[in-house]
Design an enzyme around this catalytic site. Structure first.
Site, PDB file in Angstrom:
ATOM      1  N   LYS A  22       8.064  -4.686  11.959  1.00 46.39           N
ATOM      2  CA  LYS A  22       6.747  -4.478  11.345  1.00 46.39           C
ATOM      3  C   LYS A  22       6.384  -5.652  10.438  1.00 46.39           C
ATOM      4  O   LYS A  22       5.290  -6.205  10.520  1.00 46.39           O
ATOM      5  CB  LYS A  22       6.768  -3.179  10.525  1.00 46.39           C
ATOM      6  N   ASN A  23       7.336  -6.027   9.566  1.00 51.56           N
ATOM      7  CA  ASN A  23       6.995  -7.028   8.555  1.00 51.56           C
ATOM      8  C   ASN A  23       6.927  -8.454   9.111  1.00 51.56           C
ATOM      9  O   ASN A  23       6.477  -9.366   8.418  1.00 51.56           O
ATOM     10  CB  ASN A  23       7.976  -6.956   7.381  1.00 51.56           C
ATOM     11  N   CYS A 117       1.037   0.495  -6.779  1.00 54.28           N
ATOM     12  CA  CYS A 117       2.001   0.680  -5.703  1.00 54.28           C
ATOM     13  C   CYS A 117       3.149   1.518  -6.245  1.00 54.28           C
ATOM     14  O   CYS A 117       3.632   1.278  -7.346  1.00 54.28           O
ATOM     15  CB  CYS A 117       2.521  -0.667  -5.238  1.00 54.28           C
ATOM     16  N   ARG A 122       3.463  -5.034  -8.408  1.00 50.96           N
ATOM     17  CA  ARG A 122       3.609  -6.031  -7.341  1.00 50.96           C
ATOM     18  C   ARG A 122       2.539  -7.104  -7.525  1.00 50.96           C
ATOM     19  O   ARG A 122       1.481  -7.062  -6.901  1.00 50.96           O
ATOM     20  CB  ARG A 122       3.523  -5.353  -5.973  1.00 50.96           C
ATOM     21  N   ASP A 308      14.685  -3.181   0.962  1.00 54.56           N
ATOM     22  CA  ASP A 308      14.136  -2.187   1.890  1.00 54.56           C
ATOM     23  C   ASP A 308      15.218  -1.277   2.479  1.00 54.56           C
ATOM     24  O   ASP A 308      14.898  -0.368   3.248  1.00 54.56           O
ATOM     25  CB  ASP A 308      13.361  -2.878   3.023  1.00 54.56           C
ATOM     26  N   ARG A 400       4.416   4.815   8.735  1.00 58.89           N
ATOM     27  CA  ARG A 400       3.935   3.441   8.516  1.00 58.89           C
ATOM     28  C   ARG A 400       4.923   2.411   9.035  1.00 58.89           C
ATOM     29  O   ARG A 400       4.539   1.295   9.375  1.00 58.89           O
ATOM     30  CB  ARG A 400       3.725   3.187   7.007  1.00 58.89           C
TER      31      ARG A 400
HETATM   32  N1  EPU Z   1       6.350 -11.243  -6.962  1.00 55.76           N
HETATM   33  C1  EPU Z   1       5.793 -11.909  -8.003  1.00 55.76           C
HETATM   34  N2  EPU Z   1       4.627 -12.581  -7.808  1.00 55.76           N
HETATM   35  C2  EPU Z   1       4.018 -12.621  -6.596  1.00 55.76           C
HETATM   36  C3  EPU Z   1       4.601 -11.961  -5.518  1.00 55.76           C
HETATM   37  C4  EPU Z   1       5.788 -11.270  -5.729  1.00 55.76           C
HETATM   38  O1  EPU Z   1       6.320 -11.892  -9.114  1.00 55.76           O
HETATM   39  O2  EPU Z   1       2.953 -13.252  -6.479  1.00 55.76           O
HETATM   40  C5  EPU Z   1       7.599 -10.511  -7.160  1.00 55.76           C
HETATM   41  C6  EPU Z   1       7.506  -9.047  -6.764  1.00 55.76           C
HETATM   42  O3  EPU Z   1       6.989  -8.259  -7.810  1.00 55.76           O
HETATM   43  C7  EPU Z   1       8.937  -8.711  -6.433  1.00 55.76           C
HETATM   44  C8  EPU Z   1       9.439 -10.016  -5.820  1.00 55.76           C
HETATM   45  O4  EPU Z   1       8.551 -11.033  -6.281  1.00 55.76           O
HETATM   46  O5  EPU Z   1       9.646  -8.481  -7.613  1.00 55.76           O
HETATM   47  C9  EPU Z   1       9.478 -10.034  -4.323  1.00 55.76           C
HETATM   48  O6  EPU Z   1       8.247  -9.578  -3.784  1.00 55.76           O
HETATM   49  P1  EPU Z   1       7.680 -10.125  -2.422  1.00 55.76           P
HETATM   50  O7  EPU Z   1       6.411 -10.857  -2.685  1.00 55.76           O
HETATM   51  O8  EPU Z   1       8.747 -10.840  -1.682  1.00 55.76           O
HETATM   52  O9  EPU Z   1       7.305  -8.782  -1.642  1.00 55.76           O
HETATM   53  P2  EPU Z   1       6.136  -8.621  -0.607  1.00 55.76           P
HETATM   54  O10 EPU Z   1       5.949  -9.867   0.127  1.00 55.76           O
HETATM   55  O11 EPU Z   1       4.964  -7.989  -1.267  1.00 55.76           O
HETATM   56  C10 EPU Z   1       7.681  -7.891   1.371  1.00 55.76           C
HETATM   57  C11 EPU Z   1       7.801  -6.723   2.295  1.00 55.76           C
HETATM   58  C12 EPU Z   1       8.324  -5.527   1.518  1.00 55.76           C
HETATM   59  C13 EPU Z   1       9.681  -5.889   0.924  1.00 55.76           C
HETATM   60  C14 EPU Z   1       9.559  -7.147   0.063  1.00 55.76           C
HETATM   61  C15 EPU Z   1      10.867  -7.653  -0.480  1.00 55.76           C
HETATM   62  C16 EPU Z   1       6.073  -7.143   3.932  1.00 55.76           C
HETATM   63  C17 EPU Z   1       4.768  -6.757   4.513  1.00 55.76           C
HETATM   64  N3  EPU Z   1       6.492  -6.444   2.861  1.00 55.76           N
HETATM   65  O12 EPU Z   1       6.769  -7.513   0.356  1.00 55.76           O
HETATM   66  O13 EPU Z   1       8.481  -4.476   2.465  1.00 55.76           O
HETATM   67  O14 EPU Z   1      10.160  -4.847   0.140  1.00 55.76           O
HETATM   68  O15 EPU Z   1       8.960  -8.207   0.840  1.00 55.76           O
HETATM   69  O16 EPU Z   1      11.730  -7.949   0.565  1.00 55.76           O
HETATM   70  O17 EPU Z   1       6.727  -8.043   4.428  1.00 55.76           O
HETATM   71  C18 EPU Z   1       8.536  -2.269   3.227  1.00 55.76           C
HETATM   72  O18 EPU Z   1       8.536  -2.704   4.390  1.00 55.76           O
HETATM   73  O19 EPU Z   1       8.789  -1.066   2.944  1.00 55.76           O
HETATM   74  C19 EPU Z   1       8.240  -3.168   2.112  1.00 55.76           C
HETATM   75  C20 EPU Z   1       7.847  -2.742   0.922  1.00 55.76           C
END
Ligand code: EPU
Length: 422
Positions: A22-23, A117, A122, A308, A400
């Site tokens: 998915k991701n 969230c 996030r 995850d 989802r």
């Molecule tokens: N963060 C920041 N600033 C940003 C973005 C992120 O501080 O601008 C922080 C976040 O708060 C968190 C860390 O960095 O503490 C990592 O977040 P990341 O941005 O990597 O998460 P994401 O890209 O929003 C994806 C997956 C999530 C998964 C996370 C971590 C997708 C669509 N989502 O989210 O998947 O938990 O990476 O591996 O790829 C799920 O599938 O259930 C899910 C939540």
């Protein structure tokens, strides 16, 4: 709204086919905004989140059609729209991945801020920092992030935050940089397999990305990208969830289309608690002869233990023979499943971003509430082994991210039904 009714106690045995990731699929779909040609993407799971992304793309002039159960075609049409609405973005944060492609290709993007969230704060500061470094003017207006640029310019960008790298932040910046003028170097890029897959996908479209899978990505901007055909990697989180299911039910599962090389940290932890995981032919086999030993687990960016799978692992460790400690370093508030697992007679105490899990010999079936995708998976796993009946409500969360989870589980011996919830 549906619920799952699970009668616990059956050992799982047999073959499970792992779906596409998915991701990895979601940002690839967003990347189709970068071209005027058609992208054909195989191994895309039919999930609610994929449908949400299709709706967002439809409003942006890209039609997404399923040409067979696992293949989609993203066909660009009218390329004038630049807005991703709150109603859709608030359903799924991955929608934010259209920001980079839109500003790179259409010179403007207006994407709703995703809002609250359940797994905690996030922020999106890294996405914004990255796009600003590429020369975009980025501001927030009426709940929307607006980004504007005539043509983005390559830059050196450090993309780390307090919790390390960002998966979708890296995706957004990398996608935008493919069409920027000159070279972009992203330091502290996310190394997750989904980001590697996105980079390969972009290269198949004609992008020039190197350093794939390392924290330093180099992107040589090109004038335009074309269409492509590409197959998405298997979903490592689904595979990990079934490994845990095999371990919890002391079963014997064989996973088809699972990538063990994407699951090193998880497999290492499973082996350390006494679970046998190994390759057999083209399959991954998991066998768990005994009650697991306790272990300490800390979630970290890839290749560390994935957040995850934290909830699912906690369900497993709640049955371990001793005390385990699970620390969350990505989302310090991602513990909504703790109270629900405790309703099932687990013994888990939370101290800040750490949980102490006193292993119990058995769980007890109960009515529980799914709060988010991975937490729901943990509750289903707990239900598979709990004594008596478990009802997991609000299973739309699990829909989802897990394709036909109850059918896959039933096929290997679980007693699980989907029923309408009143
Ligand atoms: N963060 C920041 N600033 C940003 C973005 C992120 O501080 O601008 C922080 C976040 O708060 C968190 C860390 O960095 O503490 C990592 O977040 P990341 O941005 O990597 O998460 P994401 O890209 O929003 C994806 C997956 C999530 C998964 C996370 C971590 C997708 C669509 N989502 O989210 O998947 O938990 O990476 O591996 O790829 C799920 O599938 O259930 C899910 C939540």
């Amino acid at each position: 709204m549906d619920k799952f009714v699970i009668d616990g106690g059956n050992r799982l045995e047999g073959v499970v086919r792992i779906s596409g990731s998915k991701n990895a699929s979601l940002p690839m779909m967003a990347a189709s905004l970068l071209t005027d040609e058609t992208c054909v993407v195989g191994n895309v799971p039919p999930l609610a989140d994929i449908r949400t992304m299709s709706m967002i793309l439809a409003e942006l002039g890209v039609s997404v059609e399923r040409t067979n159960p696992t293949t989609i075609e993203c066909r660009p049409g009218d390329a004038t729209a630049v807005t991703a609405r709150y109603e859709l973005v608030s359903r799924m944060r991955a929608s934010f991945c259209v920001l980079g492609p839109l500003v790179a290709k259409r010179k403007k993007a207006r994407v709703s801020l995703p809002g609250g969230c359940v797994i905690g704060l996030r922020p999106i500061d890294l996405h914004i920092k990255g796009l600003r470094s590429l020369g975009a003017r980025v501001y927030v207006e009426h709940g929307y992030v607006v980004a504007e640029a005539d043509r983005l310019k390559g830059a050196e960008i450090y993309l780390g935050g307090a919790f390390g790298s960002s998966v979708t932040g890296t995706a957004n910046v990398m996608m935008a940089a493919t069409l920027a003028e000159g070279r972009t170097v992203v330091e502290n890029a996310a190394c997750e397999p989904e980001i590697q897959d996105l980079a390969e996908f972009l290269n198949a479209m004609g992008a020039r990305i190197s350093g794939i899978g390392t924290p330093r990505l180099t992107i040589e901007g090109v004038e335009e990208l074309g269409g492509c055909r590409y197959d998405v990697i298997p979903d490592r989180i689904e595979a990990g969830t079934f490994l845990v299911a095999g371990a919890m039910t002391r079963g014997d599962l064989r996973l088809v289309d699972a990538r063990l090389d994407h699951l090193h940290a998880v497999v290492d932890s499973l082996r350390r608690i006494g679970v046998h995981v190994y390759r057999e032919g083209g399959e991954v086999r998991v066998e768990a002869p005994e009650r697991p030993s306790p272990i300490d687990v800390t979630t970290l960016p890839y290749p560390g233990f994935p957040t995850d799978l934290q909830a699912q692992f906690m369900a497993l460790l709640s049955l371990a023979d001793g005390i385990s400690v699970v620390t969350e370093k990505i989302y310090p508030d991602r513990f909504m499943h703790v109270a629900e697992l405790n309703r099932m007679a687990a013994n888990i105490r939370k101290e800040g971003a750490t949980t102490i899990i006193m292993g119990v010999p058995e769980l007890s079936g109960a009515q529980v509430m799914a709060s988010d995708l991975r937490a729901s998976a943990a509750l289903v796993l707990a239900g598979l082994v709990a004594k008596g009946r478990t009802e997991v409500r609000r299973v739309y969360h699990i829909d989802r991210g897990y394709e036909k989870v109850e059918e896959k589980l039933r096929a290997v011996g679980a007693k699980i039904q989907r029923l309408p919830d009143e």
